[in-house]
Scaffold this motif. Sequence first.
Motif, PDB file in Angstrom:
ATOM      1  N   ALA A 180       0.801  -1.223   0.000  1.00  0.00           N
ATOM      2  CA  ALA A 180       0.000   0.000   0.000  1.00  0.00           C
ATOM      3  C   ALA A 180       0.834   1.274   0.000  1.00  0.00           C
ATOM      4  O   ALA A 180       0.385   2.302  -0.513  1.00  0.00           O
ATOM      5  CB  ALA A 180      -0.923   0.000   1.220  1.00  0.00           C
ATOM      6  N   GLN A 181       2.063   1.207   0.561  1.00  0.00           N
ATOM      7  CA  GLN A 181       2.773   2.445   0.836  1.00  0.00           C
ATOM      8  C   GLN A 181       4.083   2.638   0.080  1.00  0.00           C
ATOM      9  O   GLN A 181       4.511   3.774  -0.131  1.00  0.00           O
ATOM     10  CB  GLN A 181       3.067   2.536   2.341  1.00  0.00           C
ATOM     11  CG  GLN A 181       1.825   2.535   3.209  1.00  0.00           C
ATOM     12  CD  GLN A 181       2.156   2.420   4.694  1.00  0.00           C
ATOM     13  OE1 GLN A 181       3.304   2.580   5.095  1.00  0.00           O
ATOM     14  NE2 GLN A 181       1.145   2.131   5.501  1.00  0.00           N
ATOM     15  N   THR A 182       4.743   1.552  -0.311  1.00  0.00           N
ATOM     16  CA  THR A 182       6.070   1.721  -0.903  1.00  0.00           C
ATOM     17  C   THR A 182       6.018   2.550  -2.176  1.00  0.00           C
ATOM     18  O   THR A 182       5.045   2.494  -2.935  1.00  0.00           O
ATOM     19  CB  THR A 182       6.715   0.349  -1.206  1.00  0.00           C
ATOM     20  OG1 THR A 182       8.042   0.572  -1.707  1.00  0.00           O
ATOM     21  CG2 THR A 182       5.914  -0.417  -2.264  1.00  0.00           C
ATOM     22  N   LYS A 183       7.064   3.288  -2.402  1.00  0.00           N
ATOM     23  CA  LYS A 183       7.200   4.073  -3.636  1.00  0.00           C
ATOM     24  C   LYS A 183       8.313   3.511  -4.512  1.00  0.00           C
ATOM     25  O   LYS A 183       8.720   4.141  -5.490  1.00  0.00           O
ATOM     26  CB  LYS A 183       7.461   5.540  -3.297  1.00  0.00           C
ATOM     27  CG  LYS A 183       6.262   6.226  -2.632  1.00  0.00           C
ATOM     28  CD  LYS A 183       6.555   7.677  -2.301  1.00  0.00           C
ATOM     29  CE  LYS A 183       5.287   8.393  -1.836  1.00  0.00           C
ATOM     30  NZ  LYS A 183       4.619   7.717  -0.717  1.00  0.00           N
ATOM     31  N   ASP A 184       8.795   2.337  -4.144  1.00  0.00           N
ATOM     32  CA  ASP A 184       9.853   1.678  -4.903  1.00  0.00           C
ATOM     33  C   ASP A 184       9.256   0.505  -5.680  1.00  0.00           C
ATOM     34  O   ASP A 184       8.626  -0.386  -5.098  1.00  0.00           O
ATOM     35  CB  ASP A 184      10.937   1.172  -3.951  1.00  0.00           C
ATOM     36  CG  ASP A 184      12.050   0.453  -4.693  1.00  0.00           C
ATOM     37  OD1 ASP A 184      12.894   1.137  -5.289  1.00  0.00           O
ATOM     38  OD2 ASP A 184      12.053  -0.790  -4.678  1.00  0.00           O
TER      39      ASP A 184
END
Length: 343
Positions: free
Chosen positions: A39-43
């Motif tokens: 839900a949160q990673t930007k990688d």
Amino acid sequence: MSNNRIVTSPSERVQALSDSFKDVLNLGQKYVELLDRLAQTKDAKNLLSATNKLAKMDLANAFIDFPPHYKAADYYLIFMDRLLKMHGDTAVNVVENELNHEFEATVAAIGNEAVFKFEVDSRGEAAFTEQDQHEPLFHLSLEDKLMQFNNRALVNYFIIYALKQHTDLELRDAVKPLIDFAKYLQKDLDFTIDLGILATANDRRFMLDKPELPLTVIDRLFVATADKDYMLMNLPQNNGAELLLDQGTKLDIAFDPDDYSQEWFFLVKDSDEQISFFDVLLHYDLVRDWYLSNRSSLAVRTDHMEIADEQSQVTTVVVEDEPLDEGGSSETASEKPAPADER
């Protein structure tokens, strides 16, 4: 200690229950951590890793019922949504269905009537599938990093079915985020992709399912162009014909005279390499009508990628396209080390 073995004494039963709780608590912690990453990673690499692990995670326990959770198909769709959003692409809208708590997608260009979901098989290969006509538009394997469009499904859904409800420009806009998703997979995550009939390179050959082509099929195209503004000419080595469309676009139906097999293929050429064979079918009534009327002879070959062995060697299985029948038809693709021909 296995929680699935038969236990008899009260102490063994209690210990087994205790172990099951420990297993579930450990598993639950891993599950929550992966959900947070999803839900949160930007990688992109982290996103792929989390999705892969979630899709393969077995939450079954002999003693403890795990709280409600999503399925592998849902994680695939969330992965697609997150990767698109990382690139600022909002053309695909993914929401949770309140009735069955499964995620589903719609594409802005064609509205909410067309619903798409991933369907995952036992090998972990997922098909992005339109739910009304049930056409699998592309196949995706996160573990093997492969993505391949299904040519038969693209023709069946967009060219035969959806074109009755939408304009050609709307459908081109609907396909664009799917193409972009494939390119993000390739650029960000080193996926091997096969765009199939969506490929625009001038040297991309779209091989026919049947290696031999009755010349009467080309004769029918000559007849169809007789009273049109388009010119059809024989190729210099008598190895097929070239149709001159507008804006400098050319469509060849040909074989390589230097190739012993002399298998027939389509070739689309334009100055900016922006036009695919799919675009030609979508925009030009003359070509579309001719292709669909003679689809048993002209169907583009579909190869479906399979994993051959433990070392993840890739092999290709040819799936024959089916002749057109009353408004239905065929064509398949997949994604993979794209051969020069069409899947």
